[in-house]
Design a protein around this motif. Structure first.
Motif, short mmCIF file in Angstrom:
data_model
loop_
_atom_site.label_atom_id
_atom_site.label_comp_id
_atom_site.label_asym_id
_atom_site.label_seq_id
_atom_site.Cartn_x
_atom_site.Cartn_y
_atom_site.Cartn_z
N MET A 195 -15.28 -16.65 -11.90
CA MET A 195 -14.80 -16.59 -13.30
C MET A 195 -13.33 -17.03 -13.40
O MET A 195 -12.53 -16.69 -12.54
N MET A 196 -13.06 -17.75 -14.40
CA MET A 196 -11.69 -18.24 -14.57
C MET A 196 -10.75 -17.16 -15.08
O MET A 196 -11.18 -16.23 -15.76
N MET A 197 -9.49 -17.29 -14.75
CA MET A 197 -8.49 -16.36 -15.28
C MET A 197 -8.38 -16.55 -16.79
O MET A 197 -8.49 -17.67 -17.28
N LYS A 198 -8.18 -15.43 -17.50
CA LYS A 198 -8.03 -15.56 -18.95
C LYS A 198 -6.77 -16.36 -19.25
O LYS A 198 -5.70 -16.04 -18.76
N MET B 187 1.17 -28.88 -20.32
CA MET B 187 0.87 -27.46 -20.13
C MET B 187 1.08 -27.01 -18.69
O MET B 187 1.43 -25.86 -18.44
N ASP B 188 0.87 -27.90 -17.73
CA ASP B 188 1.14 -27.53 -16.33
C ASP B 188 2.63 -27.26 -16.14
O ASP B 188 3.02 -26.39 -15.37
N GLU B 189 3.41 -27.99 -16.87
CA GLU B 189 4.86 -27.81 -16.85
C GLU B 189 5.23 -26.40 -17.33
O GLU B 189 6.13 -25.77 -16.81
N VAL B 190 4.51 -25.93 -18.36
CA VAL B 190 4.79 -24.60 -18.93
C VAL B 190 4.52 -23.51 -17.89
O VAL B 190 5.22 -22.50 -17.83
N GLY B 191 3.49 -23.72 -17.07
CA GLY B 191 3.33 -22.86 -15.91
C GLY B 191 2.42 -21.66 -16.06
O GLY B 191 2.14 -20.98 -15.09
N GLU B 192 1.94 -21.37 -17.27
CA GLU B 192 1.00 -20.26 -17.42
C GLU B 192 -0.40 -20.84 -17.63
O GLU B 192 -0.54 -21.98 -18.06
N PRO B 193 -1.46 -20.04 -17.35
CA PRO B 193 -2.81 -20.59 -17.49
C PRO B 193 -3.13 -20.99 -18.93
O PRO B 193 -2.69 -20.34 -19.88
N TRP B 194 -3.88 -22.06 -19.06
CA TRP B 194 -4.21 -22.58 -20.40
C TRP B 194 -5.63 -23.11 -20.40
O TRP B 194 -6.23 -23.31 -19.35
N GLU B 195 -6.16 -23.29 -21.60
CA GLU B 195 -7.46 -23.93 -21.75
C GLU B 195 -7.37 -24.95 -22.87
O GLU B 195 -6.55 -24.80 -23.78
N LEU B 196 -8.18 -25.97 -22.76
CA LEU B 196 -8.29 -26.95 -23.85
C LEU B 196 -9.70 -26.83 -24.40
O LEU B 196 -10.68 -27.05 -23.70
N LEU B 197 -9.78 -26.41 -25.67
CA LEU B 197 -11.08 -26.17 -26.29
C LEU B 197 -11.39 -27.30 -27.25
O LEU B 197 -10.73 -27.45 -28.28
N LEU B 198 -12.36 -28.12 -26.89
CA LEU B 198 -12.71 -29.28 -27.72
C LEU B 198 -13.95 -28.96 -28.54
O LEU B 198 -14.98 -28.54 -27.99
#
Ligand code: UDP
Ligand code: MG
Length: 317
Positions: A1-4, A31-42
């Motif tokens: 499971m992915m991290m929230k 977003m990788d630059e920002v450094g916290e986990p992210w998701e792209l919801l299309l």
């Protein structure tokens, strides 16, 4: 499971085949630059091209890309709503898929969010690559909405914005069918601010909102969801005409009694008045109909959208 994820970036997709890879690339970079986990919801809004395949492909390559595919085209506002319904982040960012809203602005929005703002609007500075007609109608539109609806919609904002989780929870609780998110967000309240940015020309593909035919329903939804002003116009006009006719009645009686000449002659004047008022009455009926139709839409209680396929979305959601 992915991290929230901390951040959810939502992009509605309608026939955006040529831009999706680039969108993912640019978002990932920023977003990788920002450094916290992210998701792209299309959210694929019933595209007729290969957008759905590309979303599936992106998801298998990078599980941070999640996707929803509608059973048909439900429209931009609904696509964004589905995105909000399924976003997992603490801060949710809405953006167009065509890279007109540069992802590089997102870190500036995140900064404001961390300062404690709940909504950070993208405020458009220059608008490149858009027709004079589009700019003019957009300007007129924002000014009109501002005057007519009591809601203070920040001028020259689009849908590009960051919202805190609690704002999104409030929005997803508002299930009205004729949605105008740009008005619903200010309605919700909380602490809101803006960051100015340059809106770019589309990366590729073409705009889906360029003709009056496409923009008019949008404007109608905007006005009717936030004010009764058009209906009140009928009331004001009714009073105005009634008042005038009262004066006219007195005038006609007096003229009749005090002078020997016949003051009003012929049918033309009568006919013109009747047709004029008939027109006004039909317009008023039409306005009532607009509201009635919207009430009917709500009363039917149909689901707002139907999902055909999904990638990386839990079934229970
Ligand atoms: N879009 C959508 N459903 C539609 C029309 C458009 O999801 O029925 C998406 C489109 O893919 C894009 C965004 O809404 O990501 C904005 O559309 P567009 O760029 O055509 O509008 P513009 O920027 O010209 O106002
Ligand atoms: Mg666009």
């Amino acid at each position: 499971m992915m991290m929230k994820p901390t951040y959810s970036i939502i992009a509605p997709v309608y026939n955006e085949e040529p831009v999706l890879h680039k969108l993912h690339e640019r978002i990932a970079e920023v977003m990788d630059e920002v450094g916290e986990p992210w998701e792209l919801l299309l959210v694929n809004d019933g595209s007729r091209d290969r957008s759905a395949d590309i979303i599936a492909q992106l998801h298998s390559k990078d599980p941070r890309v999640r996707g929803i595919s509608f059973s048909r085209n439900f429209g931009f506002q609904v696509a964004v709503t589905a995105g909000l319904d399924h976003a997992q982040g603490d801060a949710i960012i809405l953006t167009d898929a065509d890279l007109q809203d540069p992802p590089e602005v997102i870190p500036r929005m995140i900064e404001k969010w961390k300062e404690g703002f709940d909504v950070v609007y993208g405020v458009r500075g220059e608008r490149e690559g858009e027709t004079f007609f589009k700019k003019l109608t957009a300007k007129l539109f924002y000014r009109t909405i501002d005057v007519i609806t009591g809601i203070d919609i920040p001028l020259d904002t689009g849908d590009f914005r960051l919202m805190d989780r609690r704002v999104v929870t409030a929005l997803t609780g508002m299930r009205e069918r004729n949605r105008f998110l740009r008005g619903m967000v200010p309605w919700v309240g909380f602490k809101q601010t803006g960051v100015t940015y340059q809106r770019h020309a589309r990366f590729a593909g073409e705009s889906k909102f360029n003709s009056v035919r496409q923009m008019l329903p949008f404007a109608m939804d905007a006005i009717t969801s936030f004010s009764y002003f058009p209906m009140q116009l009928a009331t004001f006009f009714g009073f105005f005409v009634a008042f005038l006719s009262l004066i006219a009645i007195v005038a006609v009686v007096l003229l009749r009694l005090l002078s020997s000449e016949v003051a009003f002659e012929g049918q033309a004047s009568t006919l013109v008045m009747v047709l004029f008022l008939g027109g006004i009455q039909l317009i008023s009926l039409g306005i009532l109909g607009e509201y009635l139709g919207r009430i009917y839409d709500e009363v039917k209680g149909r689901p707002m959208y139907l999902i055909d396929k999904a990638w990386g979305i839990d079934k229970e959601e």
